[in-house]
Write a protein that holds these residues in place. Structure first.
Motif, PDB file in Angstrom:
ATOM      1  N   SER A   9      14.397  88.313 -78.157  1.00 55.74           N
ATOM      2  CA  SER A   9      13.549  87.662 -78.847  1.00 55.74           C
ATOM      3  C   SER A   9      14.596  85.736 -78.074  1.00 55.74           C
ATOM      4  CB  SER A   9      15.756  87.311 -80.106  1.00 55.74           C
ATOM      5  OG  SER A   9      16.604  87.611 -79.542  1.00 55.74           O
ATOM      6  N   GLN A  10      15.534  85.890 -77.313  1.00 53.74           N
ATOM      7  CA  GLN A  10      15.799  84.529 -76.828  1.00 53.74           C
ATOM      8  C   GLN A  10      14.014  83.613 -75.977  1.00 53.74           C
ATOM      9  OE1 GLN A  10      19.613  84.855 -75.291  1.00 53.74           O
ATOM     10  NE2 GLN A  10      20.330  83.987 -76.917  1.00 53.74           N
ATOM     11  N   GLN A  11      13.698  84.439 -75.867  1.00 54.65           N
ATOM     12  CA  GLN A  11      12.647  84.858 -74.706  1.00 54.65           C
ATOM     13  C   GLN A  11      10.965  84.556 -75.736  1.00 54.65           C
ATOM     14  OE1 GLN A  11      13.253  88.350 -72.008  1.00 54.65           O
ATOM     15  NE2 GLN A  11      13.962  87.688 -70.851  1.00 54.65           N
ATOM     16  N   MET A  12      11.489  85.249 -76.399  1.00 59.12           N
ATOM     17  CA  MET A  12      10.116  85.052 -77.038  1.00 59.12           C
ATOM     18  C   MET A  12      10.636  83.623 -77.742  1.00 59.12           C
ATOM     19  SD  MET A  12       9.522  89.056 -79.063  1.00 59.12           S
ATOM     20  CE  MET A  12       8.184  88.504 -79.745  1.00 59.12           C
ATOM     21  N   ALA A  13      11.259  83.450 -78.361  1.00 56.76           N
ATOM     22  CA  ALA A  13      11.352  81.892 -78.616  1.00 56.76           C
ATOM     23  C   ALA A  13      11.082  81.007 -77.548  1.00 56.76           C
ATOM     24  CB  ALA A  13      13.595  82.012 -79.289  1.00 56.76           C
ATOM     25  N   ARG A  37      16.712  93.770 -86.352  1.00 56.39           N
ATOM     26  CA  ARG A  37      17.598  93.508 -85.166  1.00 56.39           C
ATOM     27  C   ARG A  37      16.919  92.162 -84.550  1.00 56.39           C
ATOM     28  NH1 ARG A  37      20.646  95.799 -81.051  1.00 56.39           N
ATOM     29  NH2 ARG A  37      21.532  94.388 -80.994  1.00 56.39           N
ATOM     30  N   LEU A  38      15.546  92.506 -84.214  1.00 50.81           N
ATOM     31  CA  LEU A  38      14.710  90.954 -83.617  1.00 50.81           C
ATOM     32  C   LEU A  38      14.208  90.062 -84.621  1.00 50.81           C
ATOM     33  CD1 LEU A  38      13.057  90.822 -81.474  1.00 50.81           C
ATOM     34  CD2 LEU A  38      11.113  92.236 -82.019  1.00 50.81           C
ATOM     35  N   PHE A  39      14.168  90.806 -85.677  1.00 50.63           N
ATOM     36  CA  PHE A  39      13.957  89.325 -86.439  1.00 50.63           C
ATOM     37  C   PHE A  39      14.585  89.151 -87.194  1.00 50.63           C
ATOM     38  CE2 PHE A  39       9.383  90.456 -88.756  1.00 50.63           C
ATOM     39  CZ  PHE A  39       9.220  90.443 -88.180  1.00 50.63           C
ATOM     40  N   ASN A  40      15.882  89.161 -87.155  1.00 48.21           N
ATOM     41  CA  ASN A  40      17.197  88.551 -87.219  1.00 48.21           C
ATOM     42  C   ASN A  40      17.784  87.282 -86.156  1.00 48.21           C
ATOM     43  OD1 ASN A  40      17.917  89.223 -89.781  1.00 48.21           O
ATOM     44  ND2 ASN A  40      18.724  91.230 -89.880  1.00 48.21           N
ATOM     45  N   GLU A  41      17.661  87.588 -85.532  1.00 51.03           N
ATOM     46  CA  GLU A  41      17.330  87.321 -83.926  1.00 51.03           C
ATOM     47  C   GLU A  41      16.510  85.689 -83.475  1.00 51.03           C
ATOM     48  OE1 GLU A  41      19.747  87.193 -81.525  1.00 51.03           O
ATOM     49  OE2 GLU A  41      21.234  88.547 -82.520  1.00 51.03           O
ATOM     50  N   MET A  42      15.278  86.420 -83.856  1.00 50.11           N
ATOM     51  CA  MET A  42      14.456  85.282 -83.672  1.00 50.11           C
ATOM     52  C   MET A  42      14.568  84.202 -84.647  1.00 50.11           C
ATOM     53  SD  MET A  42      11.097  87.407 -82.389  1.00 50.11           S
ATOM     54  CE  MET A  42      10.163  86.226 -82.051  1.00 50.11           C
ATOM     55  N   TRP A  43      15.138  84.609 -86.096  1.00 51.37           N
ATOM     56  CA  TRP A  43      15.636  83.226 -87.060  1.00 51.37           C
ATOM     57  C   TRP A  43      16.771  82.026 -86.616  1.00 51.37           C
ATOM     58  CZ3 TRP A  43      14.683  88.406 -90.879  1.00 51.37           C
ATOM     59  CH2 TRP A  43      13.519  88.324 -91.568  1.00 51.37           C
ATOM     60  N   VAL A  47      12.499  80.676 -84.663  1.00 50.53           N
ATOM     61  CA  VAL A  47      11.324  81.041 -84.803  1.00 50.53           C
ATOM     62  C   VAL A  47      10.880  81.586 -86.387  1.00 50.53           C
ATOM     63  CG1 VAL A  47       9.969  82.554 -84.273  1.00 50.53           C
ATOM     64  CG2 VAL A  47      11.569  82.259 -82.330  1.00 50.53           C
ATOM     65  N   VAL A  48       9.122  81.140 -86.844  1.00 49.10           N
ATOM     66  CA  VAL A  48       8.924  81.118 -88.050  1.00 49.10           C
ATOM     67  C   VAL A  48       7.879  82.508 -87.666  1.00 49.10           C
ATOM     68  CG1 VAL A  48       6.857  80.177 -89.608  1.00 49.10           C
ATOM     69  CG2 VAL A  48       8.834  78.677 -88.145  1.00 49.10           C
ATOM     70  N   LEU A  49       7.587  83.405 -88.936  1.00 48.13           N
ATOM     71  CA  LEU A  49       7.054  84.654 -88.635  1.00 48.13           C
ATOM     72  C   LEU A  49       6.242  84.541 -90.115  1.00 48.13           C
ATOM     73  CD1 LEU A  49      10.216  87.255 -88.121  1.00 48.13           C
ATOM     74  CD2 LEU A  49       8.447  86.025 -86.809  1.00 48.13           C
ATOM     75  N   VAL A  50       4.967  84.985 -89.685  1.00 49.98           N
ATOM     76  CA  VAL A  50       3.518  85.375 -90.590  1.00 49.98           C
ATOM     77  C   VAL A  50       3.187  85.822 -90.688  1.00 49.98           C
ATOM     78  CG1 VAL A  50       1.820  83.745 -91.374  1.00 49.98           C
ATOM     79  CG2 VAL A  50       3.585  82.028 -90.485  1.00 49.98           C
TER      80      VAL A  50
END
Length: 82
Positions: A9-13, A37-43, A47-50
């Motif tokens: 998630s950190q790498q993706m962000a 877990r992934l979405f929570n870490e990205m939030w 990170v904005v998810l659409v």
């Protein structure tokens, strides 16, 4: 030691502040738990998810095995949805 979902998630962000999913759906409990877990870490990373979907978030993984484990994620998803 950090877990792999946090690292990913950190790498993706670092690479994207916006992620888009077309026809988002969840059909497997393993996928559901990873997405939670992934979405929570990205939030947490800002990170904005659409996403598009043919069903509202409350119907994701409908009648799925152990769906009760996924319901807290659905609540968080609804909180972050417009």
């Amino acid at each position: 030691e950090r877990d792999s979902i946090t690292i990913i998630s950190q790498q993706m962000a670092m690479e994207a502040r916006l992620l888009c999913f077309d026809e988002f759906q969840v059909t497997d409990i393993c996928d559901a738990m990873i997405l939670d877990r992934l979405f929570n870490e990205m939030w947490k990373q800002g990170v904005v998810l659409v996403s598009t979907s043919n069903r509202p978030p409350s119907e994701l993984y409908w009648n799925g095995l152990n769906r009760d484990y996924f319901l807290p994620f659905i609540d968080r998803l609804c909180e972050n949805c417009l």
